[in-house]
Scaffold this motif. Structure first.
Motif, short mmCIF file in Angstrom:
data_model
loop_
_atom_site.label_atom_id
_atom_site.label_comp_id
_atom_site.label_asym_id
_atom_site.label_seq_id
_atom_site.Cartn_x
_atom_site.Cartn_y
_atom_site.Cartn_z
N VAL A 273 -2.63 8.04 -6.34
CA VAL A 273 -4.06 8.23 -6.14
C VAL A 273 -4.53 7.11 -5.22
O VAL A 273 -4.21 5.94 -5.45
CB VAL A 273 -4.83 8.16 -7.47
N PRO A 274 -5.27 7.41 -4.14
CA PRO A 274 -5.76 6.34 -3.27
C PRO A 274 -6.61 5.34 -4.05
O PRO A 274 -7.42 5.72 -4.91
CB PRO A 274 -6.60 7.08 -2.23
N VAL A 275 -6.40 4.07 -3.76
CA VAL A 275 -7.06 3.02 -4.53
C VAL A 275 -8.58 3.13 -4.46
O VAL A 275 -9.28 2.96 -5.46
CB VAL A 275 -6.58 1.63 -4.05
N GLY A 276 -9.13 3.41 -3.27
CA GLY A 276 -10.58 3.50 -3.13
C GLY A 276 -11.20 4.60 -3.98
O GLY A 276 -12.28 4.43 -4.56
N MET B 176 -8.16 12.14 -16.22
CA MET B 176 -6.98 12.92 -15.86
C MET B 176 -7.13 13.34 -14.40
O MET B 176 -8.17 13.85 -14.01
CB MET B 176 -6.85 14.16 -16.75
N GLU B 177 -6.10 13.09 -13.61
CA GLU B 177 -6.13 13.52 -12.21
C GLU B 177 -4.97 14.45 -11.96
O GLU B 177 -3.93 14.39 -12.63
CB GLU B 177 -6.10 12.31 -11.27
N PHE C 93 2.02 8.20 -16.91
CA PHE C 93 2.45 8.79 -15.64
C PHE C 93 1.96 7.92 -14.48
O PHE C 93 1.38 8.40 -13.51
CB PHE C 93 1.92 10.22 -15.49
N SER C 94 2.20 6.62 -14.58
CA SER C 94 1.55 5.64 -13.71
C SER C 94 2.05 5.62 -12.28
O SER C 94 1.32 5.20 -11.37
CB SER C 94 1.70 4.23 -14.31
N GLY C 95 3.30 6.04 -12.03
CA GLY C 95 3.82 6.02 -10.68
C GLY C 95 3.82 4.62 -10.09
O GLY C 95 4.20 3.65 -10.73
N ALA C 96 3.34 4.51 -8.84
CA ALA C 96 3.28 3.21 -8.17
C ALA C 96 1.98 2.48 -8.48
O ALA C 96 1.71 1.44 -7.90
CB ALA C 96 3.44 3.39 -6.67
N MET C 97 1.14 3.05 -9.35
CA MET C 97 -0.06 2.40 -9.88
C MET C 97 -1.28 2.44 -8.96
O MET C 97 -2.17 1.61 -9.08
CB MET C 97 0.23 0.95 -10.30
N GLY C 98 -1.36 3.42 -8.07
CA GLY C 98 -2.55 3.53 -7.23
C GLY C 98 -3.82 3.71 -8.05
O GLY C 98 -4.83 3.03 -7.82
N LEU C 99 -3.78 4.59 -9.04
CA LEU C 99 -4.93 4.81 -9.92
C LEU C 99 -5.25 3.53 -10.68
O LEU C 99 -6.42 3.12 -10.80
CB LEU C 99 -4.64 5.96 -10.89
N ASP C 100 -4.22 2.87 -11.18
CA ASP C 100 -4.41 1.67 -11.99
C ASP C 100 -5.02 0.53 -11.19
O ASP C 100 -5.90 -0.19 -11.67
CB ASP C 100 -3.07 1.21 -12.58
N ILE C 101 -4.55 0.35 -9.96
CA ILE C 101 -5.08 -0.72 -9.11
C ILE C 101 -6.57 -0.50 -8.86
O ILE C 101 -7.38 -1.43 -8.92
CB ILE C 101 -4.31 -0.79 -7.79
N GLY C 102 -6.94 0.75 -8.57
CA GLY C 102 -8.35 1.06 -8.34
C GLY C 102 -9.21 0.80 -9.56
O GLY C 102 -10.32 0.25 -9.45
#
Length: 399
Positions: free
Chosen positions: A345-348, A124-125, A16-25
């Motif tokens: 998810v915000p990267v920070g 999990m978020e 469920f990666s979306g635009a990858m905000g969680l992944d980038i962080g």
């Protein structure tokens, strides 16, 4: 079964990666996202446009073996599985109708992947409403204490029970991104699990409304986007009527700042409705963090308009508030881009969560709390911030 030989692995499978905000962080924290997955075509295109390994499609039709084959990983080898299974019915915004049982939702596919792949950790978020959402929502005036379906407990009870069945030790809570250096108030439910009974913990806040060191204060909209003030860029459109009323709203204001005789006309049918209606004709303030960004900043009820320009925030400004890297490519229509960014998810915040898990993995999380005893309050705050560990959290609580 022992997985010790895989302990140097830092590979992550993102669902469920979306635009990858969680992944980038997580990557900024030091992890390697080996593959992303999403159902939305625009999200899949965004991941591919940014050079990431992607598996598109409905997760209900995806086999965990496929994810392992595409990453070259084996069962038990991945460091982490992360993701936010869609749970819109649990949101605190709007009505919660019907039986919101995660056992019948995409959440169980998240569980299915973890059960088979057996990562060392998972993240999990989700929306914060998941904590209090009942399995069956019933209006207060219709509740019946004798109805067994109304005594099913909460969605969170089921989620924790499912992870307990898998043998994962868990910790969870509501984290506000503004406390982790994000220029935005954004509360998210975060659940971290450990396969090997390690002492996982939630990241300690690093930023505060007031702090003697400016580096530790909340980040503001001005710090994030003021340099883009003269760059309108790709942006949603306001109708002439909405723009006319927006011009009357000062920086940091909303519909309540309109002239009293104009408010009923500007608000239309919403004028007589209940609720705070804070999103109507809302302008941000350069001096404050942003409110939680929505997926549609030009809509009448969810406006997120520029502090001094008569327009919604641009796609570029939206990405800045979510801390996406400069040059990150978003694909699709303008509306699709807003949606991808608004749902991320915000990267920070993601980076802080990743650092907390890595601290556990590197065995840096356990520090004797007596280390903080007898020190000055100033030093205890500093130590808590610098450690970012469970003991740091204890130290902060001792202040």
């Amino acid at each position: 079964m022992s997985y010790k030989k895989y302990y140097d692995n830092r590979d992550v499978i993102s669902l469920f990666s979306g635009a990858m905000g969680l992944d980038i962080g997580l990557q900024e924290a030091g992890l390697n996202v080996a593959i992303g997955q999403d159902f939305e075509p625009a999200c899949v295109k965004t991941m591919k446009a940014n050079g990431h390994n992607v598996l598109g499609g409905d997760i209900r039709e995806i086999k965990p073996e496929t994810l392992l084959e595409m990453t070259g990983l084996k069962v038990g080898e991945p460091f982490m599985i992360c993701g936010g299974p869609p749970c819109q019915p649990f949101s605190t915004a709007g009505k919660r109708l019907g039986i919101n049982d995660p056992r019948g939702s995409l959440f169980m596919d998240f569980i299915r992947m973890i059960d088979y792949i057996k990562p060392r950790f998972f993240i999990m978020e989700n929306v914060k409403g998941i904590v209090s959402a009942p399995l069956k929502h019933v209006p207060a005036d219709e509740r019946d204490g004798n109805d067994p379906e109304q005594q099913l407990g909460t969605v969170l009870d089921v989620i924790l029970s499912e992870f307990n069945k898998l043998g994962y030790k868990t910790v969870y809570g509501i984290l506000d991104a503004v406390n982790y250096g994000v220029p935005q108030f954004r509360e998210r439910f975060i659940l971290i699990g450990s396969r090997d009974n390690e002492d996982v913990f939630l990241p300690v806040p690093t930023h505060f409304q007031m702090h003697q060191d400016p580096n530790y204060r909340w980040k503001t909209v001005g710090e994030a986007i003021k340099d883009l003030e003269d760059e309108d860029g790709e942006c949603g459109k306001l109708t002439p009527e909405r723009k006319k009323y927006l011009r009357m709203v000062p920086e940091g204001g909303n519909w309540k700042d309109l002239p009293k005789d104009i408010i009923p006309v500007a608000m239309g049918g919403a004028y007589e409705s209940g609720g705070g209606k804070v999103g109507f004709y809302r302008r941000l303030s350069y001096a404050q963090p942003s409110p939680t960004i929505t997926t549609a900043p030009a809509q009448k009820a969810t406006m997120l308009c520029h502090p001094v320009k008569d327009r919604p925030l641009s796609v570029h400004e939206y990405a800045r508030l979510q801390q996406f890297p400069e040059g990150w490519i978003f694909t699709g229509t303008t509306a699709a881009k807003y949606k991808q960014i608004g749902n991320a998810v915000p990267v920070g915040l993601a980076k802080a969560i990743g650092e907390a898990v890595i601290a556990v993995a590197d065995k840096n999380a356990v520090v004797e709390t007596k280390r903080f005893r007898g020190t000055s309050i100033h030093n205890r705050i500093r130590n808590a911030l610098e450690l970012g560990t469970y003991s740091g959290k204890i130290a902060a609580a001792m202040l």
